[in-house]
Design a protein around this motif. Structure first.
Motif, PDB file in Angstrom:
ATOM      1  N   ARG A 105     116.344  11.024  20.945  1.00 58.65           N
ATOM      2  CA  ARG A 105     115.915  12.411  20.784  1.00 58.65           C
ATOM      3  C   ARG A 105     116.543  13.084  19.586  1.00 58.65           C
ATOM      4  O   ARG A 105     116.545  14.314  19.463  1.00 58.65           O
ATOM      5  CB  ARG A 105     116.216  13.254  22.049  1.00 58.65           C
ATOM      6  CG  ARG A 105     115.808  12.683  23.385  1.00 58.65           C
ATOM      7  CD  ARG A 105     114.314  12.565  23.596  1.00 58.65           C
ATOM      8  NE  ARG A 105     113.540  13.746  23.388  1.00 58.65           N
ATOM      9  CZ  ARG A 105     113.275  14.671  24.328  1.00 58.65           C
ATOM     10  NH1 ARG A 105     113.767  14.515  25.551  1.00 58.65           N
ATOM     11  NH2 ARG A 105     112.518  15.707  24.049  1.00 58.65           N
ATOM     12  N   GLN A 137      99.001  14.338  28.392  1.00 56.80           N
ATOM     13  CA  GLN A 137     100.294  14.355  29.061  1.00 56.80           C
ATOM     14  C   GLN A 137     101.129  13.094  28.831  1.00 56.80           C
ATOM     15  O   GLN A 137     102.316  13.096  29.148  1.00 56.80           O
ATOM     16  CB  GLN A 137     100.100  14.544  30.568  1.00 56.80           C
ATOM     17  CG  GLN A 137      99.436  15.865  30.946  1.00 56.80           C
ATOM     18  CD  GLN A 137      99.627  16.184  32.406  1.00 56.80           C
ATOM     19  OE1 GLN A 137     100.718  16.054  32.953  1.00 56.80           O
ATOM     20  NE2 GLN A 137      98.559  16.610  33.065  1.00 56.80           N
ATOM     21  N   ARG A 178     105.226  12.783  34.283  1.00 60.66           N
ATOM     22  CA  ARG A 178     106.636  12.789  33.882  1.00 60.66           C
ATOM     23  C   ARG A 178     107.326  11.495  34.294  1.00 60.66           C
ATOM     24  O   ARG A 178     108.126  10.937  33.537  1.00 60.66           O
ATOM     25  CB  ARG A 178     107.349  14.007  34.494  1.00 60.66           C
ATOM     26  CG  ARG A 178     106.937  15.337  33.878  1.00 60.66           C
ATOM     27  CD  ARG A 178     107.898  16.447  34.279  1.00 60.66           C
ATOM     28  NE  ARG A 178     107.841  16.731  35.705  1.00 60.66           N
ATOM     29  CZ  ARG A 178     107.015  17.617  36.274  1.00 60.66           C
ATOM     30  NH1 ARG A 178     106.154  18.291  35.501  1.00 60.66           N
ATOM     31  NH2 ARG A 178     107.034  17.852  37.571  1.00 60.66           N
ATOM     32  N   SER A 214     100.719  17.763  21.908  1.00 56.97           N
ATOM     33  CA  SER A 214     101.228  17.591  23.263  1.00 56.97           C
ATOM     34  C   SER A 214     102.752  17.621  23.252  1.00 56.97           C
ATOM     35  O   SER A 214     103.381  17.512  22.205  1.00 56.97           O
ATOM     36  CB  SER A 214     100.736  16.271  23.865  1.00 56.97           C
ATOM     37  OG  SER A 214     101.331  15.170  23.194  1.00 56.97           O
ATOM     38  N   ASP A 215     103.324  17.762  24.438  1.00 59.58           N
ATOM     39  CA  ASP A 215     104.781  17.703  24.589  1.00 59.58           C
ATOM     40  C   ASP A 215     105.092  16.901  25.848  1.00 59.58           C
ATOM     41  O   ASP A 215     105.529  17.442  26.862  1.00 59.58           O
ATOM     42  CB  ASP A 215     105.362  19.116  24.687  1.00 59.58           C
ATOM     43  CG  ASP A 215     106.890  19.113  24.651  1.00 59.58           C
ATOM     44  OD1 ASP A 215     107.478  18.030  24.408  1.00 59.58           O
ATOM     45  OD2 ASP A 215     107.489  20.180  24.873  1.00 59.58           O
ATOM     46  N   GLU A 232     108.487  17.192  27.869  1.00 62.76           N
ATOM     47  CA  GLU A 232     108.931  18.443  28.471  1.00 62.76           C
ATOM     48  C   GLU A 232     109.344  18.194  29.922  1.00 62.76           C
ATOM     49  O   GLU A 232     108.612  17.582  30.704  1.00 62.76           O
ATOM     50  CB  GLU A 232     107.815  19.484  28.424  1.00 62.76           C
ATOM     51  CG  GLU A 232     108.224  20.837  28.987  1.00 62.76           C
ATOM     52  CD  GLU A 232     107.090  21.849  28.932  1.00 62.76           C
ATOM     53  OE1 GLU A 232     107.363  23.031  29.181  1.00 62.76           O
ATOM     54  OE2 GLU A 232     105.944  21.445  28.633  1.00 62.76           O
ATOM     55  N   ALA A 233     110.530  18.645  30.287  1.00 61.79           N
ATOM     56  CA  ALA A 233     111.077  18.515  31.639  1.00 61.79           C
ATOM     57  C   ALA A 233     111.351  17.068  32.035  1.00 61.79           C
ATOM     58  O   ALA A 233     111.533  16.770  33.214  1.00 61.79           O
ATOM     59  CB  ALA A 233     110.156  19.171  32.673  1.00 61.79           C
ATOM     60  N   GLU A 235     114.000  14.123  31.838  1.00 58.77           N
ATOM     61  CA  GLU A 235     115.386  13.795  31.533  1.00 58.77           C
ATOM     62  C   GLU A 235     115.511  12.284  31.388  1.00 58.77           C
ATOM     63  O   GLU A 235     115.206  11.537  32.323  1.00 58.77           O
ATOM     64  CB  GLU A 235     116.319  14.307  32.627  1.00 58.77           C
ATOM     65  CG  GLU A 235     116.351  15.835  32.754  1.00 58.77           C
ATOM     66  CD  GLU A 235     117.359  16.304  33.781  1.00 58.77           C
ATOM     67  OE1 GLU A 235     118.101  15.432  34.313  1.00 58.77           O
ATOM     68  OE2 GLU A 235     117.399  17.510  34.070  1.00 58.77           O
TER      69      GLU A 235
END
Length: 274
Positions: free
Chosen positions: A33, A178, A239, A259-260, A263-264, A266
């Motif tokens: 990241r 997504q 996710r 897109s992301d 997100e959320a 971990e």
């Protein structure tokens, strides 16, 4: 005379194009990241890594990728379960992706001349056969599970492809963009708490997970009570899938610029290089 070697993208261009925008660009983010770049599909493919092969193997890999690309397009268009030919082509492609993961690429480069001779015939036979006739009883090659030489593993790609084809396939789809992919586009998943250090490879996995584009993924399961169906899933499932794909990436993750998908999500800290 030593034959010339062809350099090929470890992550095929056609697959990365499925995650790109209409201008042919996508986002590339490092697994740790630490950096995110907007790249062309070609730049992203080169960043994902290259491997070397002899011309005959390169030509065959081109055929495998072209047939897999057509099969994926039909699959996300609603042709599911796929017909036998498409299933066979996709099974061979998935098996190749599992074998040509980043950890194997150095071995592929060192033994490319030999690989060109020993696996072309076997892969041609796999493409011509109906992969759905085989059952899981044939099993995955022992070499893949116990770390035998790469050459021996690649000669058994047809057996791995038959194992992939014989499992239960499900197409999962999500609303909107997504999903992401990575420099290891086909990943293996095991139920938490069931891993053992001496068990590796497809035979030990509960599922192989393969994002096809930002809204669709193929899940190849050992067992699936619902059978071979199309499943519409929610953001929480996306996710979980993205976490599996991202944590399996060696260096880079890729996704549509609008897109992301992280997100959320971990992620576990990447393993330190040896």
């Amino acid at each position: 005379m030593t034959e010339s070697l062809a350099r090929r993208h470890a992550v095929p261009l056609f697959l990365l194009r499925r995650f790109a925008d209409t201008s042919g660009r996508l986002m590339a983010e490092r697994r740790d990241r630490s950096r995110r770049l907007a790249l062309s599909v070609t730049e992203a493919a080169e960043g994902a890594g290259l491997y070397e092969s002899g011309p005959a193997l390169a030509a065959l890999a081109t055929v495998v990728e072209a047939r897999a690309a057509r099969a994926i397009e039909a699959l996300v268009g609603g042709a599911f379960p796929p017909p036998a030919d498409d299933r066979a082509h996709l099974a061979v492609f998935i098996a190749l992706q599992l074998v040509l993961g980043h950890g194997h690429r150095d071995a592929v480069a060192r033994t490319a001349g030999l690989l060109n001779q020993v696996i072309v015939t076997s892969l041609e036979e796999a493409l011509e056969s109906d992969a759905t006739e085989a059952g899981e009883g044939e099993g995955e090659p022992d070499e893949a599970e116990h770390g035998a030489p790469m050459t021996s593993t690649l000669t058994r790609v047809p057996a791995m492809a038959r194992l992939v084809a014989a499992r239960t396939w499900q197409l999962v789809r999500f609303p909107g963009r997504q999903l992401l992919t990575g420099d290891t586009p086909v990943v293996l998943w095991r139920r938490p708490g069931t891993s053992k250090p001496y068990q590796h490879g497809l035979a030990a996995a509960d599922e192989a997970r393969f994002p096809l584009d930002p809204a669709h993924a193929l899940v190849v399961a050992r067992t699936a009570p619902a059978g071979e169906v199309i499943r519409s899933l929610e953001a929480r499932h996306a996710r979980a899938l993205n976490r599996t794909v991202a944590e399996s990436a060696h260096t880079w993750m890729y996704y549509h610029p609008e897109s992301d998908p992280l997100e959320a999500v971990e992620l576990a800290r990447p393993a330190d290089p040896d």
